[in-house]
Design an enzyme around this catalytic site. Structure first.
Site, PDB file in Angstrom:
ATOM      1  CB  CYS A  27      -0.786  -0.139   1.238  1.00  0.00           C
ATOM      2  SG  CYS A  27      -0.370  -0.088   2.756  1.00  0.00           S
ATOM      3  CG  HIS A 541      21.447 -27.432  33.108  1.00  0.00           C
ATOM      4  ND1 HIS A 541      21.725 -28.229  34.170  1.00  0.00           N
ATOM      5  CD2 HIS A 541      22.047 -27.832  32.060  1.00  0.00           C
ATOM      6  CE1 HIS A 541      22.232 -29.267  33.653  1.00  0.00           C
ATOM      7  NE2 HIS A 541      22.630 -29.022  32.520  1.00  0.00           N
TER       8      HIS A 541
END
Length: 619
Positions: A27, A541
């Site tokens: 556009c 972890h």
């Protein structure tokens, strides 16, 4: 990515290449892409956003949209160059995807975008002519006046032909046949059939009644007619041998579509267009203050979602038929509200880059009436300036609407388009714009900028550019939180893998510490990487040396690539079994892109449940 690669080709590469694009168009300010697989583009969204020449990246209506600004056509052409991508390949796909309303807006945008520069230029020229007449520098009886008048108003008289041409480009039909169809309806011979009676006269075509209408300056009939032509032409090309198509496709198209448009699409379009214009004009005349506040305040939001394309045809129709419009001044009110907020941002920020961008965006509004750089680069990004722009547009828009300000040409609201508003309400228009500007400026100066929520671009130690923002990270596992330096694992405790915290868990479930996506999941399920929507990359972890368990006692509830929300369970682990097997269950929460931040701060170091904010990264 290749060095010195152009912007268009860089964007093409980052969205996954030619093969990943199902449909592409543009556009006035943005590239609009329908992608076969969004993953690649989403992974590179921040990288695209940070490209020089890109204002922002948004996803709307199923489209991946890259906000470029006025240079979008050049970037679009550059992206397509040397590829098999073109409108004929992609528009059908583009229309088949997304909501009906989204497709409608895209269609309107595609039809009107090519005409916007001509409409704006004609509007300013018309305003200058009116100004010269008012200051007595030009006589309305002079040849110069008449020549400049036809030069500035021809676009509206021949608007149906121009719209037929752009509609034909959108619907992929013969542009010249389309122009001829609407040209037939504005020929003098057609108009002369109405005689002195005007609209409503009935003539007959092979015995069928046709209600005669005036089609000069109309909008909807041309779009409807060419939309219908697209189906007729496709059917004809399938039905007629290729050797005969050159003659018979345009012959039959003209024979069918001219009377069909004159008899059905034309009158229907005229009546619908007039009805819409009447409703809006009645609303403006009934209570212009309220209508002005609503339109002036909401227009910038309309622009964000592309909704302005649904209203632009109404404004053009009003000017074409009535010679003036009351909505155009309200869009200018929104523009100047955004301009005030932009200047406020310039004054409030201490970032030299933001100051430079603000001034550039402000000049874009003043001289071109283009607000997208400010809306996306400042309003959406900093949030509070957008609120200020809405406030300014609403207050000034109420004044402009209440004073029934009129525009005499379709033009984007800026300083260079002031002539398009010259008339009895011109002073009120200028005062309204000043109100918009001052109110938005004042509100921005008072509210300031939401800088904590703004993403910042930084470079990590290996030279990768990352976009991050200040945010707080929730505790993912219930238990005792401690400084990372207290960890029993030297690799984590040293901070070599990044800053963070260590948790002695009391429960066996890991929860998402923020909303984002799973970017890494070990096969053994003892560790997971997750990236937040604001850019922080965290690895969780579970345990020390638990990789040796080969996944025993761990159960992943998500997979790599999943999008997760804050608090969502990610991994379940058997805490008692891990401890009984002789492993330390200490769980590490590491910000792996620590170098992208100014600081990583531990907020709490004590016992607590998952879900509380325990870590903060500062951009």
């Amino acid at each position: 990515m290749k060095e010195n690669q152009s912007l268009g080709k860089t964007i093409l590469e980052l969205v996954g290449g030619e093969g990943n694009i199902q449909g592409i168009t543009h556009c006035a300010t943005r590239l609009r892409m329908l992608l076969k697989n969004d993953t690649v583009a989403n992974n590179h969204k921040d990288e695209i956003r940070n490209l020089d020449g890109v204002i922002d990246v948004v996803e709307n209506g199923g489209q991946f949209q890259v906000i470029i600004g006025p240079a979008v056509t050049k970037v679009y052409d550059d992206l397509l160059a040397g590829t098999q991508l073109n409108q004929e390949q992609t528009d059908d796909d583009a229309q088949s995807t997304g909501s009906l309303f989204s497709r409608f807006l895209d269609t309107v945008a595609a039809i009107f975008t090519p005409l916007l520069p001509l409409l704006a230029g004609s509007g300013v020229l018309r305003g200058l002519v009116l100004l010269l007449v008012q200051v007595k520098w030009l006589s309305e009886t002079s040849g110069t006046y008449h020549i400049l008048t036809v030069a500035s108003t021809a676009v509206f008289y021949f608007l149906p032909i121009l719209l037929a041409f752009t509609s034909a480009e959108k619907f992929k039909v013969n542009k010249y046949v389309a122009a001829a169809i609407m040209g037939a309806l504005i020929m003098p011979e057609f108009s002369n059939m109405m005689g002195s009676q005007g609209n409503g006269v009935v003539v007959h075509f092979f015995g069928l009644p046709i209600v005669m209408m005036t089609y000069t300056s109309t909008v909807i009939p041309a779009i409807l007619a060419i939309w219908c032509l697209s189906y007729l032409e496709r059917w004809l090309r399938k039905s007629i041998p290729e050797s005969l198509q050159l003659l018979f496709v345009p012959l039959i198209s003209l024979f069918v579509m001219v009377p069909l448009t004159a008899g059905i699409f034309g009158p229907f379009g005229v009546y619908v267009g007039e009805a819409i214009s009447k409703v809006i004009n009645i609303l403006m005349n009934t209570n212009g203050w309220i209508a002005g506040a609503l339109v002036g305040g909401a227009w910038n939001v309309f622009v964000i979602f592309g909704l302005q394309w649904a209203v632009n045809p109404v404004m053009i129709q009003n000017i074409s038929k009535l010679g003036h419009d009351q909505i155009v001044p309200l869009t200018a009110a929104a523009n100047f509200g955004m301009a005030g907020a932009t200047l406020g941002t310039f004054l409030r920020t201490h970032d030299s880059k933001v100051k430079a961008f603000s001034m550039s965006a402000l000049l874009s509004i003043f001289f071109a009436g283009i607000t997208e750089p400010s809306i996306y680069g400042i309003g959406v990004k900093y949030k509070r300036p957008l609120i200020a722009a809405i406030a300014g547009g609403a207050v000034g828009g109420a004044f402009i609407g209440g004073m029934h300000v009129k525009a005499y040409a379709f033009a984007f609201g800026g300083l260079t388009t002031l002539p398009a508003f010259i008339g009895p309400t011109f002073v009120s228009y200028c005062l309204g714009l000043l109100i918009c500007f001052v109110v938005a400026l004042a509100v921005t100066l008072v509210l300031g900028l939401d800088e904590d929520g703004v993403q910042q671009t930084r470079t990590d130690v290996v030279g990768n550019t990352q976009t991050v923002a200040t945010e707080k990270i929730q505790q993912p596992v219930s238990g005792h939180v401690a400084d990372l330096a207290e960890a029993n694992d030297p690799a984590f405790a040293s901070g070599a893998m990044g800053q963070g915290m260590v948790i002695s868990p009391t429960e066996g479930t890991v929860y998402a510490p923020f909303s984002g996506s799973v970017t890494m999941l070990f096969d053994t399920h003892h560790a997971i990487g997750i990236t937040s929507t604001k850019g922080s990359e965290v690895m969780i972890h579970i345990g020390i040396d638990t990789v040796k368990l080969n996944g025993k006692f761990f159960d992943a509830l998500v997979k790599q690539g999943d999008v997760v929300t804050v608090g969502q369970p990610l991994i379940k682990f058997d805490l008692a079994a891990i401890t009984a097997a002789g492993y330390d269950p200490s769980t590490f929460v590491i910000v792996t892109n620590t170098n992208a931040y100014k600081d990583v701060q531990l907020l709490k170091a004590n016992d607590g449940q998952h879900g509380r904010e325990t870590l903060q990264v500062l951009a």
